[in-house]
Design a protein around this motif. Sequence first.
Motif, PDB file in Angstrom:
ATOM      1  N   ALA A  86      -9.732  18.520  21.946  1.00  0.00           N
ATOM      2  CA  ALA A  86     -10.910  18.097  22.699  1.00  0.00           C
ATOM      3  C   ALA A  86     -11.671  19.312  23.232  1.00  0.00           C
ATOM      4  CB  ALA A  86     -10.496  17.171  23.840  1.00  0.00           C
ATOM      5  N   GLU A  87     -10.932  20.292  23.752  1.00  0.00           N
ATOM      6  CA  GLU A  87     -11.570  21.509  24.252  1.00  0.00           C
ATOM      7  C   GLU A  87     -12.225  22.296  23.112  1.00  0.00           C
ATOM      8  OE1 GLU A  87      -8.682  23.762  26.379  1.00  0.00           O
ATOM      9  OE2 GLU A  87      -8.393  22.237  27.950  1.00  0.00           O
ATOM     10  N   THR A  88     -11.552  22.349  21.968  1.00  0.00           N
ATOM     11  CA  THR A  88     -12.116  23.055  20.809  1.00  0.00           C
ATOM     12  C   THR A  88     -13.401  22.380  20.331  1.00  0.00           C
ATOM     13  OG1 THR A  88      -9.909  23.768  20.115  1.00  0.00           O
ATOM     14  CG2 THR A  88     -11.646  23.816  18.453  1.00  0.00           C
ATOM     15  N   MET A  89     -13.405  21.058  20.310  1.00  0.00           N
ATOM     16  CA  MET A  89     -14.602  20.324  19.909  1.00  0.00           C
ATOM     17  C   MET A  89     -15.753  20.573  20.879  1.00  0.00           C
ATOM     18  SD  MET A  89     -12.689  16.764  18.814  1.00  0.00           S
ATOM     19  CE  MET A  89     -14.188  15.799  18.576  1.00  0.00           C
ATOM     20  N   ASP A  90     -15.449  20.585  22.162  1.00  0.00           N
ATOM     21  CA  ASP A  90     -16.490  20.853  23.161  1.00  0.00           C
ATOM     22  C   ASP A  90     -17.084  22.243  22.979  1.00  0.00           C
ATOM     23  OD1 ASP A  90     -16.693  18.471  24.677  1.00  0.00           O
ATOM     24  OD2 ASP A  90     -14.823  18.927  25.723  1.00  0.00           O
ATOM     25  N   ALA A  91     -16.218  23.209  22.706  1.00  0.00           N
ATOM     26  CA  ALA A  91     -16.707  24.579  22.514  1.00  0.00           C
ATOM     27  C   ALA A  91     -17.525  24.705  21.234  1.00  0.00           C
ATOM     28  CB  ALA A  91     -15.519  25.542  22.471  1.00  0.00           C
ATOM     29  N   PHE A  92     -17.071  24.072  20.163  1.00  0.00           N
ATOM     30  CA  PHE A  92     -17.756  24.183  18.877  1.00  0.00           C
ATOM     31  C   PHE A  92     -19.108  23.475  18.896  1.00  0.00           C
ATOM     32  CE2 PHE A  92     -18.596  22.584  14.539  1.00  0.00           C
ATOM     33  CZ  PHE A  92     -18.680  23.807  13.871  1.00  0.00           C
ATOM     34  N   TYR A  93     -19.128  22.274  19.467  1.00  0.00           N
ATOM     35  CA  TYR A  93     -20.367  21.489  19.482  1.00  0.00           C
ATOM     36  C   TYR A  93     -21.240  21.791  20.704  1.00  0.00           C
ATOM     37  CZ  TYR A  93     -18.328  18.543  15.797  1.00  0.00           C
ATOM     38  OH  TYR A  93     -17.769  18.069  14.627  1.00  0.00           O
ATOM     39  N   LYS A  94     -20.687  22.605  21.644  1.00  0.00           N
ATOM     40  CA  LYS A  94     -21.415  22.951  22.882  1.00  0.00           C
ATOM     41  C   LYS A  94     -21.785  21.676  23.652  1.00  0.00           C
ATOM     42  CE  LYS A  94     -23.342  27.338  21.230  1.00  0.00           C
ATOM     43  NZ  LYS A  94     -22.505  27.413  20.026  1.00  0.00           N
ATOM     44  N   THR A  95     -20.785  20.844  23.889  1.00  0.00           N
ATOM     45  CA  THR A  95     -21.007  19.557  24.547  1.00  0.00           C
ATOM     46  C   THR A  95     -20.589  19.557  26.017  1.00  0.00           C
ATOM     47  OG1 THR A  95     -18.916  18.858  23.501  1.00  0.00           O
ATOM     48  CG2 THR A  95     -20.967  18.094  22.499  1.00  0.00           C
ATOM     49  N   ASP A  96     -20.334  20.715  26.583  1.00  0.00           N
ATOM     50  CA  ASP A  96     -20.109  20.849  28.027  1.00  0.00           C
ATOM     51  C   ASP A  96     -19.027  19.898  28.560  1.00  0.00           C
ATOM     52  OD1 ASP A  96     -20.537  21.923  30.567  1.00  0.00           O
ATOM     53  OD2 ASP A  96     -22.073  20.421  31.066  1.00  0.00           O
ATOM     54  N   GLY A  97     -17.894  19.856  27.860  1.00  0.00           N
ATOM     55  CA  GLY A  97     -16.755  19.079  28.353  1.00  0.00           C
ATOM     56  C   GLY A  97     -16.793  17.602  28.044  1.00  0.00           C
ATOM     57  N   LEU A  98     -17.751  17.150  27.215  1.00  0.00           N
ATOM     58  CA  LEU A  98     -17.883  15.724  26.927  1.00  0.00           C
ATOM     59  C   LEU A  98     -16.607  15.134  26.334  1.00  0.00           C
ATOM     60  CD1 LEU A  98     -19.584  13.095  26.518  1.00  0.00           C
ATOM     61  CD2 LEU A  98     -20.179  14.009  24.265  1.00  0.00           C
ATOM     62  N   PHE A  99     -16.055  15.769  25.301  1.00  0.00           N
ATOM     63  CA  PHE A  99     -14.886  15.206  24.624  1.00  0.00           C
ATOM     64  C   PHE A  99     -13.642  15.265  25.513  1.00  0.00           C
ATOM     65  CE2 PHE A  99     -17.636  16.323  21.004  1.00  0.00           C
ATOM     66  CZ  PHE A  99     -17.726  15.070  20.426  1.00  0.00           C
ATOM     67  N   SER A 100     -13.515  16.299  26.298  1.00  0.00           N
ATOM     68  CA  SER A 100     -12.382  16.376  27.229  1.00  0.00           C
ATOM     69  C   SER A 100     -12.482  15.281  28.288  1.00  0.00           C
ATOM     70  CB  SER A 100     -12.352  17.750  27.899  1.00  0.00           C
ATOM     71  OG  SER A 100     -12.079  18.766  26.950  1.00  0.00           O
ATOM     72  N   ASP A 101     -13.704  15.052  28.791  1.00  0.00           N
ATOM     73  CA  ASP A 101     -13.888  14.020  29.814  1.00  0.00           C
ATOM     74  C   ASP A 101     -13.637  12.623  29.251  1.00  0.00           C
ATOM     75  OD1 ASP A 101     -14.522  15.977  31.624  1.00  0.00           O
ATOM     76  OD2 ASP A 101     -16.691  15.652  31.540  1.00  0.00           O
ATOM     77  N   LEU A 102     -14.143  12.361  28.039  1.00  0.00           N
ATOM     78  CA  LEU A 102     -13.925  11.046  27.439  1.00  0.00           C
ATOM     79  C   LEU A 102     -12.447  10.812  27.149  1.00  0.00           C
ATOM     80  CD1 LEU A 102     -16.934  10.728  24.960  1.00  0.00           C
ATOM     81  CD2 LEU A 102     -16.518   9.381  27.022  1.00  0.00           C
ATOM     82  N   ARG A 103     -11.748  11.863  26.726  1.00  0.00           N
ATOM     83  CA  ARG A 103     -10.317  11.731  26.470  1.00  0.00           C
ATOM     84  C   ARG A 103      -9.583  11.370  27.758  1.00  0.00           C
ATOM     85  NH1 ARG A 103      -5.574  14.301  26.997  1.00  0.00           N
ATOM     86  NH2 ARG A 103      -4.045  13.990  25.310  1.00  0.00           N
ATOM     87  N   ALA A 104      -9.904  12.065  28.852  1.00  0.00           N
ATOM     88  CA  ALA A 104      -9.256  11.797  30.133  1.00  0.00           C
ATOM     89  C   ALA A 104      -9.548  10.380  30.608  1.00  0.00           C
ATOM     90  CB  ALA A 104      -9.716  12.815  31.175  1.00  0.00           C
ATOM     91  N   LEU A 105     -10.797   9.948  30.446  1.00  0.00           N
ATOM     92  CA  LEU A 105     -11.163   8.600  30.866  1.00  0.00           C
ATOM     93  C   LEU A 105     -10.466   7.549  30.015  1.00  0.00           C
ATOM     94  CD1 LEU A 105     -12.825   6.880  32.761  1.00  0.00           C
ATOM     95  CD2 LEU A 105     -14.771   7.106  31.210  1.00  0.00           C
ATOM     96  N   ALA A 106     -10.360   7.810  28.701  1.00  0.00           N
ATOM     97  CA  ALA A 106      -9.670   6.868  27.813  1.00  0.00           C
ATOM     98  C   ALA A 106      -8.206   6.703  28.216  1.00  0.00           C
ATOM     99  CB  ALA A 106      -9.772   7.345  26.365  1.00  0.00           C
ATOM    100  N   LEU A 107      -7.560   7.799  28.580  1.00  0.00           N
ATOM    101  CA  LEU A 107      -6.164   7.725  29.008  1.00  0.00           C
ATOM    102  C   LEU A 107      -6.032   6.974  30.325  1.00  0.00           C
ATOM    103  CD1 LEU A 107      -4.921  11.330  28.120  1.00  0.00           C
ATOM    104  CD2 LEU A 107      -4.331   9.183  26.970  1.00  0.00           C
ATOM    105  N   ALA A 108      -6.991   7.187  31.239  1.00  0.00           N
ATOM    106  CA  ALA A 108      -6.956   6.489  32.527  1.00  0.00           C
ATOM    107  C   ALA A 108      -7.126   4.989  32.327  1.00  0.00           C
ATOM    108  CB  ALA A 108      -8.050   7.033  33.443  1.00  0.00           C
TER     109      ALA A 108
END
Length: 281
Positions: free
Chosen positions: A62-84
């Motif tokens: 998720a962090e790698t995807m955010d860095a590659f796509y320059k999405t400012d933590g979007l994928f990391s945040d969605l992953r955390a929310l999905a787990l919650a």
Amino acid sequence: MELDPEKGEKPGSPAAMLATRAKRARERAGLSFRALGEKLGYPHTYLDRVERGEQLPSPALAETMDAFYKTDGLFSDLRALALAVAAETPKWGHKVLSAEQRAARIQTFNSSVVPGLLQVEPYTTALFVESMPGKDAENIALQAAKRSHRRAVLSSATPPLYWAIMDEAALRRPVGGSAVMAEQVQYILHMIETNSAVHVQVLPFTRGVHPLLGGSLSLLTLRDGAQFAYVESFASGVSVEAPADVMELATLMDIARSKALDSGDSLAVFRKYLKEYENDH
């Protein structure tokens, strides 16, 4: 986590949204799975499963995807929310929540409260305040927001046919007080009158006993023709997939429907309760 996000449809959960966003980002970058895998350093088969919603990305991916796509933590945040969300949803409810997004038809009966996909957030919040003793306000707000988010399936580009039967008890019980109930009944009327995919009937007290007293039953038909039933009671629920058992439950639903008012008379009952609740506040 089984999901089936389709192009043009609103995602039904943070996990589905993550899958959709991952696919969109890759396509905008003009990359195949193999090319993306080479750039990110992950197997292309893994990336494919993430985009199809079959697997959440690891924290590192998720962090790698955010860095590659320059999405400012979007994928990391969605992953955390999905787990919650997954942690807060009872295990018995996971299947029905996923299936709602893939359903061609949803039939439901509720004997004591407004069906979940028709609830407005103040009504849901009032329910959770009473039914989740010991939970803090933030937790209750999260649960109410999750249920509110589920309503999007009825306003998607291709909504399922939604046919609900409500026991009159759900209208008589003033969840959250008169103002909340007025908003709730007004919303149901709005959905019936503006969304041709939504049908709601009232089963009045005057029709006496019916076979679904005291419980909740949903019958879902998926776009591939598969069917299953979901029976829920206090703090528990079970998915039913055996054809003979689904047929038996469908018969109970048919009997309850036969006792319910037709569309016109049901609208009259909703308007009656709306007027009563509006006059009370």
